[in-house]
Design a protein around this motif. Structure first.
Motif, mmCIF file in Angstrom:
data_model
loop_
_atom_site.group_PDB
_atom_site.id
_atom_site.type_symbol
_atom_site.label_atom_id
_atom_site.label_comp_id
_atom_site.label_asym_id
_atom_site.label_seq_id
_atom_site.Cartn_x
_atom_site.Cartn_y
_atom_site.Cartn_z
ATOM 1 N N GLU A 13 -2.324 -0.064 2.879
ATOM 2 C CA GLU A 13 -3.479 -0.154 1.985
ATOM 3 C C GLU A 13 -3.195 -1.088 0.815
ATOM 4 O O GLU A 13 -4.049 -1.892 0.427
ATOM 5 C CB GLU A 13 -3.871 1.237 1.495
ATOM 6 C CG GLU A 13 -4.520 2.080 2.569
ATOM 7 C CD GLU A 13 -4.794 3.516 2.128
ATOM 8 O OE1 GLU A 13 -4.407 3.899 1.004
ATOM 9 O OE2 GLU A 13 -5.381 4.255 2.934
ATOM 10 N N LYS A 14 -2.005 -0.988 0.243
ATOM 11 C CA LYS A 14 -1.622 -1.842 -0.879
ATOM 12 C C LYS A 14 -1.640 -3.316 -0.467
ATOM 13 O O LYS A 14 -2.173 -4.166 -1.177
ATOM 14 C CB LYS A 14 -0.239 -1.443 -1.382
ATOM 15 C CG LYS A 14 0.269 -2.279 -2.523
ATOM 16 C CD LYS A 14 1.668 -1.833 -2.943
ATOM 17 C CE LYS A 14 2.241 -2.756 -4.003
ATOM 18 N NZ LYS A 14 3.615 -2.388 -4.350
ATOM 19 N N ASN A 15 -1.062 -3.593 0.698
ATOM 20 C CA ASN A 15 -1.004 -4.983 1.152
ATOM 21 C C ASN A 15 -2.351 -5.501 1.620
ATOM 22 O O ASN A 15 -2.646 -6.681 1.458
ATOM 23 C CB ASN A 15 0.072 -5.137 2.230
ATOM 24 C CG ASN A 15 1.442 -5.170 1.612
ATOM 25 O OD1 ASN A 15 1.823 -6.150 0.982
ATOM 26 N ND2 ASN A 15 2.186 -4.088 1.747
ATOM 27 N N GLU A 16 -3.187 -4.633 2.198
ATOM 28 C CA GLU A 16 -4.546 -5.037 2.559
ATOM 29 C C GLU A 16 -5.302 -5.434 1.299
ATOM 30 O O GLU A 16 -5.989 -6.461 1.283
ATOM 31 C CB GLU A 16 -5.289 -3.895 3.252
ATOM 32 C CG GLU A 16 -4.874 -3.639 4.668
ATOM 33 C CD GLU A 16 -5.544 -2.405 5.247
ATOM 34 O OE1 GLU A 16 -6.199 -1.639 4.503
ATOM 35 O OE2 GLU A 16 -5.400 -2.180 6.460
ATOM 36 N N HIS A 17 -5.179 -4.626 0.261
ATOM 37 C CA HIS A 17 -5.865 -4.902 -1.006
ATOM 38 C C HIS A 17 -5.391 -6.240 -1.579
ATOM 39 O O HIS A 17 -6.202 -7.064 -2.011
ATOM 40 C CB HIS A 17 -5.612 -3.758 -2.000
ATOM 41 C CG HIS A 17 -6.319 -3.925 -3.295
ATOM 42 N ND1 HIS A 17 -7.684 -3.779 -3.415
ATOM 43 C CD2 HIS A 17 -5.861 -4.249 -4.531
ATOM 44 C CE1 HIS A 17 -8.033 -4.000 -4.671
ATOM 45 N NE2 HIS A 17 -6.942 -4.288 -5.360
ATOM 46 N N LYS A 18 -4.077 -6.476 -1.569
ATOM 47 C CA LYS A 18 -3.530 -7.730 -2.079
ATOM 48 C C LYS A 18 -4.030 -8.910 -1.264
ATOM 49 O O LYS A 18 -4.426 -9.939 -1.811
ATOM 50 C CB LYS A 18 -2.010 -7.701 -2.083
ATOM 51 C CG LYS A 18 -1.397 -8.978 -2.659
ATOM 52 C CD LYS A 18 0.112 -8.984 -2.557
ATOM 53 C CE LYS A 18 0.755 -10.237 -3.092
ATOM 54 N NZ LYS A 18 0.069 -11.484 -2.919
ATOM 55 N N LEU A 19 -4.028 -8.774 0.056
ATOM 56 C CA LEU A 19 -4.511 -9.836 0.931
ATOM 57 C C LEU A 19 -5.954 -10.204 0.606
ATOM 58 O O LEU A 19 -6.298 -11.381 0.464
ATOM 59 C CB LEU A 19 -4.390 -9.405 2.394
ATOM 60 C CG LEU A 19 -5.010 -10.339 3.434
ATOM 61 C CD1 LEU A 19 -4.274 -11.665 3.484
ATOM 62 C CD2 LEU A 19 -5.010 -9.663 4.796
ATOM 63 N N GLU A 24 -9.978 -13.746 -1.988
ATOM 64 C CA GLU A 24 -11.041 -13.884 -2.985
ATOM 65 C C GLU A 24 -10.666 -14.930 -4.040
ATOM 66 O O GLU A 24 -11.491 -15.781 -4.397
ATOM 67 C CB GLU A 24 -11.289 -12.526 -3.649
ATOM 68 C CG GLU A 24 -12.498 -12.491 -4.550
ATOM 69 C CD GLU A 24 -12.735 -11.089 -5.091
ATOM 70 O OE1 GLU A 24 -12.779 -10.953 -6.324
ATOM 71 O OE2 GLU A 24 -12.862 -10.159 -4.279
ATOM 72 N N LEU A 25 -9.434 -14.883 -4.511
ATOM 73 C CA LEU A 25 -8.975 -15.863 -5.510
ATOM 74 C C LEU A 25 -8.946 -17.276 -4.935
ATOM 75 O O LEU A 25 -9.314 -18.235 -5.611
ATOM 76 C CB LEU A 25 -7.598 -15.473 -6.049
ATOM 77 C CG LEU A 25 -7.559 -14.261 -6.957
ATOM 78 C CD1 LEU A 25 -6.110 -13.860 -7.264
ATOM 79 C CD2 LEU A 25 -8.314 -14.524 -8.252
ATOM 80 N N ALA A 26 -8.517 -17.420 -3.688
ATOM 81 C CA ALA A 26 -8.474 -18.738 -3.044
ATOM 82 C C ALA A 26 -9.883 -19.316 -2.908
ATOM 83 O O ALA A 26 -10.094 -20.513 -3.124
ATOM 84 C CB ALA A 26 -7.795 -18.638 -1.676
ATOM 85 N N ILE A 27 -10.838 -18.479 -2.567
ATOM 86 C CA ILE A 27 -12.231 -18.922 -2.450
ATOM 87 C C ILE A 27 -12.753 -19.380 -3.803
ATOM 88 O O ILE A 27 -13.364 -20.451 -3.927
ATOM 89 C CB ILE A 27 -13.111 -17.806 -1.848
ATOM 90 C CG1 ILE A 27 -12.787 -17.642 -0.361
ATOM 91 C CG2 ILE A 27 -14.600 -18.088 -2.060
ATOM 92 C CD1 ILE A 27 -13.416 -16.428 0.289
ATOM 93 N N LYS A 28 -12.491 -18.601 -4.841
ATOM 94 C CA LYS A 28 -12.947 -18.968 -6.190
ATOM 95 C C LYS A 28 -12.286 -20.263 -6.656
ATOM 96 O O LYS A 28 -12.933 -21.111 -7.276
ATOM 97 C CB LYS A 28 -12.670 -17.836 -7.177
ATOM 98 C CG LYS A 28 -13.584 -16.653 -6.985
ATOM 99 C CD LYS A 28 -13.272 -15.526 -7.950
ATOM 100 C CE LYS A 28 -14.187 -14.345 -7.699
ATOM 101 N NZ LYS A 28 -13.916 -13.218 -8.588
ATOM 102 N N GLU A 29 -11.009 -20.440 -6.342
ATOM 103 C CA GLU A 29 -10.292 -21.656 -6.726
ATOM 104 C C GLU A 29 -10.854 -22.868 -5.996
ATOM 105 O O GLU A 29 -11.015 -23.940 -6.579
ATOM 106 C CB GLU A 29 -8.795 -21.506 -6.440
ATOM 107 C CG GLU A 29 -7.962 -22.657 -6.924
ATOM 108 C CD GLU A 29 -7.984 -22.870 -8.437
ATOM 109 O OE1 GLU A 29 -7.834 -24.032 -8.865
ATOM 110 O OE2 GLU A 29 -8.162 -21.895 -9.188
#
Length: 104
Positions: A13-19, A24-29
């Motif tokens: 769950e932790k790694n899914e959330h990070k992924l 999301e950050l890559a898309i915004k960038e």
């Protein structure tokens, strides 16, 4: 559930959330870079930047969909049916699982 199962579930769950946050950050960038380019070069496109967040999410989704089904129509149908269910397009919350094919 055993302690190892719980640890693994938490790790997953932790790694899914990070992924998902990384995507999301890559898309915004990407959108930010495209917008900067348009502004720097005084390009007149219209009211909506073609490489906006929604467009870029659709690109990612399309790529992942294609990668998942690999031209297998049965797999594609399962994915699309489940996504339609998530979107509430079926009153009965339809969920379909792919039945493994029997090999001779």
């Amino acid at each position: 559930m055993t302690e190892l199962d719980e640890e693994f579930t938490e790790l997953l769950e932790k790694n899914e959330h990070k992924l998902l946050k990384d995507i999301e950050l890559a898309i915004k960038e990407c959108e930010k870079k495209c917008k900067k380019y348009v502004v720097q070069h005084n390009i007149k496109i219209g009211e909506i930047l073609p490489a906006n967040t929604d467009y870029l999410k659709a690109i990612v989704m399309s790529y992942l969909f294609e990668d998942l089904h690999k031209n297998n129509k049965d797999v594609a149908k399962v994915i699309l049916t489940n996504m339609a269910g998530q979107a509430g397009l079926y009153e009965d919350n339809t969920h379909v699982e792919l039945t493994p094919s029997k090999q001779d």
